[in-house]
Design a protein around this motif. Structure first.
Motif, PDB file in Angstrom:
ATOM      1  N   ALA A  92      -9.306  34.168  63.595  1.00 42.86           N
ATOM      2  CA  ALA A  92      -8.833  33.117  63.483  1.00 42.86           C
ATOM      3  C   ALA A  92      -9.862  32.442  64.618  1.00 42.86           C
ATOM      4  O   ALA A  92      -9.676  31.087  64.531  1.00 42.86           O
ATOM      5  CB  ALA A  92      -7.413  32.951  64.460  1.00 42.86           C
ATOM      6  N   ASP A 118     -13.530  38.626  69.330  1.00 42.24           N
ATOM      7  CA  ASP A 118     -14.268  38.065  70.241  1.00 42.24           C
ATOM      8  C   ASP A 118     -13.802  36.544  71.008  1.00 42.24           C
ATOM      9  O   ASP A 118     -13.185  35.641  70.431  1.00 42.24           O
ATOM     10  CB  ASP A 118     -15.759  37.558  69.649  1.00 42.24           C
ATOM     11  N   LYS A 121     -15.058  33.292  71.731  1.00 44.33           N
ATOM     12  CA  LYS A 121     -15.931  32.330  70.928  1.00 44.33           C
ATOM     13  C   LYS A 121     -13.728  31.846  69.922  1.00 44.33           C
ATOM     14  O   LYS A 121     -14.162  31.288  69.557  1.00 44.33           O
ATOM     15  CB  LYS A 121     -16.079  33.555  69.681  1.00 44.33           C
ATOM     16  N   ALA A 171     -12.365  38.866  57.931  1.00 47.32           N
ATOM     17  CA  ALA A 171     -13.142  40.713  56.738  1.00 47.32           C
ATOM     18  C   ALA A 171     -14.650  39.856  57.495  1.00 47.32           C
ATOM     19  O   ALA A 171     -14.262  39.576  57.847  1.00 47.32           O
ATOM     20  CB  ALA A 171     -12.483  40.053  55.452  1.00 47.32           C
ATOM     21  N   VAL A 172     -15.064  41.424  56.954  1.00 48.98           N
ATOM     22  CA  VAL A 172     -16.462  41.526  57.084  1.00 48.98           C
ATOM     23  C   VAL A 172     -17.083  41.901  55.855  1.00 48.98           C
ATOM     24  O   VAL A 172     -16.140  42.736  54.981  1.00 48.98           O
ATOM     25  CB  VAL A 172     -16.996  42.738  57.863  1.00 48.98           C
ATOM     26  N   GLY A 223      -6.396  38.095  49.905  1.00 52.53           N
ATOM     27  CA  GLY A 223      -7.054  39.241  48.978  1.00 52.53           C
ATOM     28  C   GLY A 223      -8.084  37.597  48.227  1.00 52.53           C
ATOM     29  O   GLY A 223      -8.723  37.290  49.268  1.00 52.53           O
ATOM     30  N   LYS A 276     -10.729  44.690  48.991  1.00 53.71           N
ATOM     31  CA  LYS A 276     -10.014  43.283  48.333  1.00 53.71           C
ATOM     32  C   LYS A 276      -9.116  44.086  47.899  1.00 53.71           C
ATOM     33  O   LYS A 276      -7.241  43.858  47.774  1.00 53.71           O
ATOM     34  CB  LYS A 276     -10.432  42.222  48.590  1.00 53.71           C
ATOM     35  N   PRO A 303      -7.362  32.387  48.203  1.00 51.62           N
ATOM     36  CA  PRO A 303      -7.460  30.408  48.694  1.00 51.62           C
ATOM     37  C   PRO A 303      -8.272  29.773  47.837  1.00 51.62           C
ATOM     38  O   PRO A 303      -8.070  28.468  48.431  1.00 51.62           O
ATOM     39  CB  PRO A 303      -8.009  30.536  50.180  1.00 51.62           C
ATOM     40  N   PHE A 312     -20.053  35.517  54.858  1.00 51.59           N
ATOM     41  CA  PHE A 312     -21.649  35.006  54.248  1.00 51.59           C
ATOM     42  C   PHE A 312     -23.214  35.232  55.247  1.00 51.59           C
ATOM     43  O   PHE A 312     -23.665  35.360  54.140  1.00 51.59           O
ATOM     44  CB  PHE A 312     -21.872  34.202  53.115  1.00 51.59           C
TER      45      PHE A 312
HETATM   46  P1  NDP Z   1     -15.533  34.188  58.493  1.00 52.53           P
HETATM   47  O1  NDP Z   1     -16.881  35.568  58.524  1.00 52.53           O
HETATM   48  O2  NDP Z   1     -14.961  32.609  58.546  1.00 52.53           O
HETATM   49  O3  NDP Z   1     -13.683  34.790  59.210  1.00 52.53           O
HETATM   50  C1  NDP Z   1     -13.292  36.337  59.135  1.00 52.53           C
HETATM   51  C2  NDP Z   1     -13.340  36.669  60.671  1.00 52.53           C
HETATM   52  O4  NDP Z   1     -12.679  38.171  60.127  1.00 52.53           O
HETATM   53  C3  NDP Z   1     -14.123  36.009  62.132  1.00 52.53           C
HETATM   54  O5  NDP Z   1     -13.297  35.699  62.719  1.00 52.53           O
HETATM   55  C4  NDP Z   1     -14.525  37.432  62.534  1.00 52.53           C
HETATM   56  O6  NDP Z   1     -14.359  37.309  63.349  1.00 52.53           O
HETATM   57  C5  NDP Z   1     -13.070  38.216  62.249  1.00 52.53           C
HETATM   58  N1  NDP Z   1     -13.502  39.377  62.275  1.00 52.53           N
HETATM   59  C6  NDP Z   1     -13.934  40.331  61.707  1.00 52.53           C
HETATM   60  N2  NDP Z   1     -14.099  41.598  62.110  1.00 52.53           N
HETATM   61  C7  NDP Z   1     -13.024  41.501  62.713  1.00 52.53           C
HETATM   62  C8  NDP Z   1     -12.807  42.618  63.412  1.00 52.53           C
HETATM   63  N3  NDP Z   1     -12.508  44.039  63.660  1.00 52.53           N
HETATM   64  N4  NDP Z   1     -11.617  42.605  64.081  1.00 52.53           N
HETATM   65  C9  NDP Z   1     -11.561  41.332  64.124  1.00 52.53           C
HETATM   66  N5  NDP Z   1     -11.419  40.133  63.776  1.00 52.53           N
HETATM   67  C10 NDP Z   1     -12.775  40.588  63.007  1.00 52.53           C
HETATM   68  O7  NDP Z   1     -15.044  34.208  56.784  1.00 52.53           O
HETATM   69  P2  NDP Z   1     -13.931  33.787  55.810  1.00 52.53           P
HETATM   70  O8  NDP Z   1     -13.075  32.971  56.577  1.00 52.53           O
HETATM   71  O9  NDP Z   1     -14.463  33.567  54.234  1.00 52.53           O
HETATM   72  O10 NDP Z   1     -12.885  35.219  55.131  1.00 52.53           O
HETATM   73  C11 NDP Z   1     -11.816  35.039  55.747  1.00 52.53           C
HETATM   74  C12 NDP Z   1     -10.570  35.821  54.367  1.00 52.53           C
HETATM   75  O11 NDP Z   1     -10.951  35.120  53.519  1.00 52.53           O
HETATM   76  C13 NDP Z   1     -11.329  37.221  54.255  1.00 52.53           C
HETATM   77  O12 NDP Z   1      -9.862  38.126  54.200  1.00 52.53           O
HETATM   78  C14 NDP Z   1     -11.645  37.280  52.735  1.00 52.53           C
HETATM   79  O13 NDP Z   1     -11.995  38.258  52.507  1.00 52.53           O
HETATM   80  C15 NDP Z   1     -11.449  36.076  52.613  1.00 52.53           C
HETATM   81  N6  NDP Z   1     -11.679  35.777  51.134  1.00 52.53           N
HETATM   82  C16 NDP Z   1     -12.916  34.214  51.803  1.00 52.53           C
HETATM   83  C17 NDP Z   1     -13.496  34.115  50.520  1.00 52.53           C
HETATM   84  C18 NDP Z   1     -14.424  33.422  50.903  1.00 52.53           C
HETATM   85  O14 NDP Z   1     -14.809  32.028  49.768  1.00 52.53           O
HETATM   86  N7  NDP Z   1     -15.268  32.631  51.800  1.00 52.53           N
HETATM   87  C19 NDP Z   1     -12.614  33.809  48.760  1.00 52.53           C
HETATM   88  C20 NDP Z   1     -11.705  34.975  49.270  1.00 52.53           C
HETATM   89  C21 NDP Z   1     -11.342  35.714  49.803  1.00 52.53           C
HETATM   90  P3  NDP Z   1     -15.717  36.732  64.306  1.00 52.53           P
HETATM   91  O15 NDP Z   1     -15.207  34.861  65.043  1.00 52.53           O
HETATM   92  O16 NDP Z   1     -15.583  37.662  65.923  1.00 52.53           O
HETATM   93  O17 NDP Z   1     -16.807  37.007  63.688  1.00 52.53           O
END
Ligand code: NDP
Ligand code: PMR
Length: 397
Positions: A92, A118, A121, A171-172, A223, A276, A303, A312
């Motif tokens: 979040a 984090d 953050k 996600a990463v 997803g 996914k 979404p 990205f």
């Molecule tokens: P972001 O990179 O903005 O958000 C991802 C979040 O996951 C960040 O808060 C990140 O933390 C956190 N995270 C990564 N690794 C870990 C870990 N090891 N433990 C805990 N938290 C972790 O990406 P999105 O908001 O785009 O992605 C969110 C979801 O949406 C994902 O499931 C993605 O697959 C899905 N999605 C996204 C789309 C898009 O177009 N962007 C489309 C379809 C689905 P930190 O801030 O510390 O890096």
């Protein structure tokens, strides 16, 4: 800006001249070379490029929600008011997770537990988003470590809060990595974080959700369209494919086995898409195993393309520059972070979205509809197999 863009373009072209496989992949427009485009299987009978975007009659069922005595209290006027819902959102601290936390916190009806790796953050992000202190708590969670997942569950329980909704969102995405990297437990990082970390978390917290007396308890796993090969986006190579899951079964550790679920050679973009598929299969397996018994709603969603998020961050600069306008003006699949947050917040709290086992999407008018998953992402045998192997890998079986 123009100068910057020009230098990005020339930088990427000069890499292409080196002619390596990696540089070629990095410099083709959005990862799709001519050869890739020709390979994309758009003729598959199950493929429908419009599906995710079609305006559909929204088949939502509005269900009346029964309240239980434990969650209501009589106000002085004699009206019953619902207590605040308690929702955990992983990841979040940015993007979709942060926007959803903000949307829910703003209603004043939810307390958001921001499960983030984090801490600072996350705190800063909540503050910058204008979230009031009483509407959220940050608890540390690193999904790339099973110990951290267990510690998070312990810490959450210590907080004494109920759990009404769990959102597995973090996600990463590592599209440019040439070699796999690994979680603390030795799983390839994308599947280890996006799927296995969430798998353990949701399995452990099922018990807490089950105890909740909130009218609608939900477990949501985010997803994506790119894991669904019945869409145009899902046909952009490399395509998701779990194969016979020999790599997953052998532990994805890259030592005595491949780091990829299907046992193939490492590809970061494919690993993300495979993860996914696992997310969407896990949601359905949860539904089959636990919906009837617990009444919990299990759901997944796409979404929309939130092309501006941190997802990205590992991609090449040229991609990050062109991807948002490409999605805005060409595919028209772009959504803002705010809008995507409202969508996920709906899946968390809207009384009309209580159907379980569903993969939600939104049409151009931003109305939700129940979408169809690809053949692989809805394969019940694969879902059971992913479940059983994952149980072993995370130490639950
Ligand atoms: P972001 O990179 O903005 O958000 C991802 C979040 O996951 C960040 O808060 C990140 O933390 C956190 N995270 C990564 N690794 C870990 C870990 N090891 N433990 C805990 N938290 C972790 O990406 P999105 O908001 O785009 O992605 C969110 C979801 O949406 C994902 O499931 C993605 O697959 C899905 N999605 C996204 C789309 C898009 O177009 N962007 C489309 C379809 C689905 P930190 O801030 O510390 O890096
Ligand atoms: Mg895609 C038809 C529409 C469409 C949609 C909705 C998406 C969403 N994409 C579409 C089409 C295309 N994309 C086409 C035609 C191409 C080839 C030019 C293309 C390419 C592309 C790349 C290289 N797209 C991408 C990438 C990524 O690296 C992103 C990715 O796969 O991340 C895993 C991505 C995405 N496209 C999307 C969405 C939502 C993503 C990223 C997010 C995700 O699935 O989580």
């Amino acid at each position: 800006m123009a100068l910057q863009a020009a230098s990005l373009v020339s930088a990427s072209f000069s890499v292409a001249k080196e002619g390596t496989a990696t540089s070629l992949r990095n410099t083709t427009m959005f990862g799709l070379s001519m050869a890739d485009a020709l390979k994309a299987d758009f003729s598959s009978p199950s493929f429908s490029c419009k599906r995710e975007f079609q305006q559909k009659n929204c088949p939502l069922r509005v269900q009346s929600v029964a309240t239980t005595p434990g969650v209501t209290k009589a106000s002085p006027e004699g009206k019953k008011t619902l207590r605040k819902g308690s929702v955990i959102i992983t990841g979040a601290s940015s993007g979709l997770g942060l926007a959803t936390a903000k949307a829910l916190a703003e209603t004043g009806k939810w307390h958001v537990i921001m499960a983030c790796r984090d801490f600072l953050k996350a705190e800063r992000a909540a503050k910058a988003a204008g979230m009031a202190k009483e509407n959220y708590t940050v608890i540390h969670l690193d999904l790339a470590s099973l110990d951290s997942v267990r510690q998070f569950v312990y810490n959450f329980r210590q907080s004494g809060r109920p759990l009404d909704v769990l959102v597995c969102n973090a996600a990463v995405y590592l599209p440019t990595a040439s070699e796999p990297t690994y979680t603390a437990d030795g799983f390839e990082l994308s599947v280890g974080t996006n799927h296995l970390g969430h798998f353990l978390l949701s399995r452990l917290l099922l018990e807490d959700l089950n105890k909740s007396d909130y009218p609608s308890k939900r477990l949501i796993i985010v997803g994506s369209i790119t894991g669904n090969t019945n869409t145009l986006a899902g046909n952009v190579p490399p395509k998701a494919n779990l194969g016979d899951m020999r790599g997953l079964a052998a532990g994805l550790n890259g030592l005595n086995t491949s780091a990829m679920i299907d046992g193939g050679s490492f590809d970061g973009a494919k690993a993300y898409k495979d993860s996914k598929v696992c997310n969407m299969l896990t949601m359905q397996e949860f539904h089959r195993r636990f919906h009837e018994e617990t009444g919990i709603t299990f759901a997944s969603l796409y979404p929309g393309c939130i092309a501006t998020t941190g997802l990205f961050r590992e991609h090449i600069p040229l991609f990050r520059l062109l991807f948002p306008p490409f999605q805005k003006y060409i595919t028209k699949g772009f959504v803002s972070e705010d809008e995507s947050g409202k969508r996920l917040a709906q899946v968390v709290s809207d009384p009309s979205l209580t159907k379980s086992g569903v993969y939600w999407s939104w049409n151009k008018a931003s109305a939700s509809f129940e979408n169809q998953l690809s053949q692989e992402a809805s394969d019940a045998d694969k879902a059971r197999k992913v479940w059983e192997i994952s149980e072993k890998l995370v130490g639950l079986a």
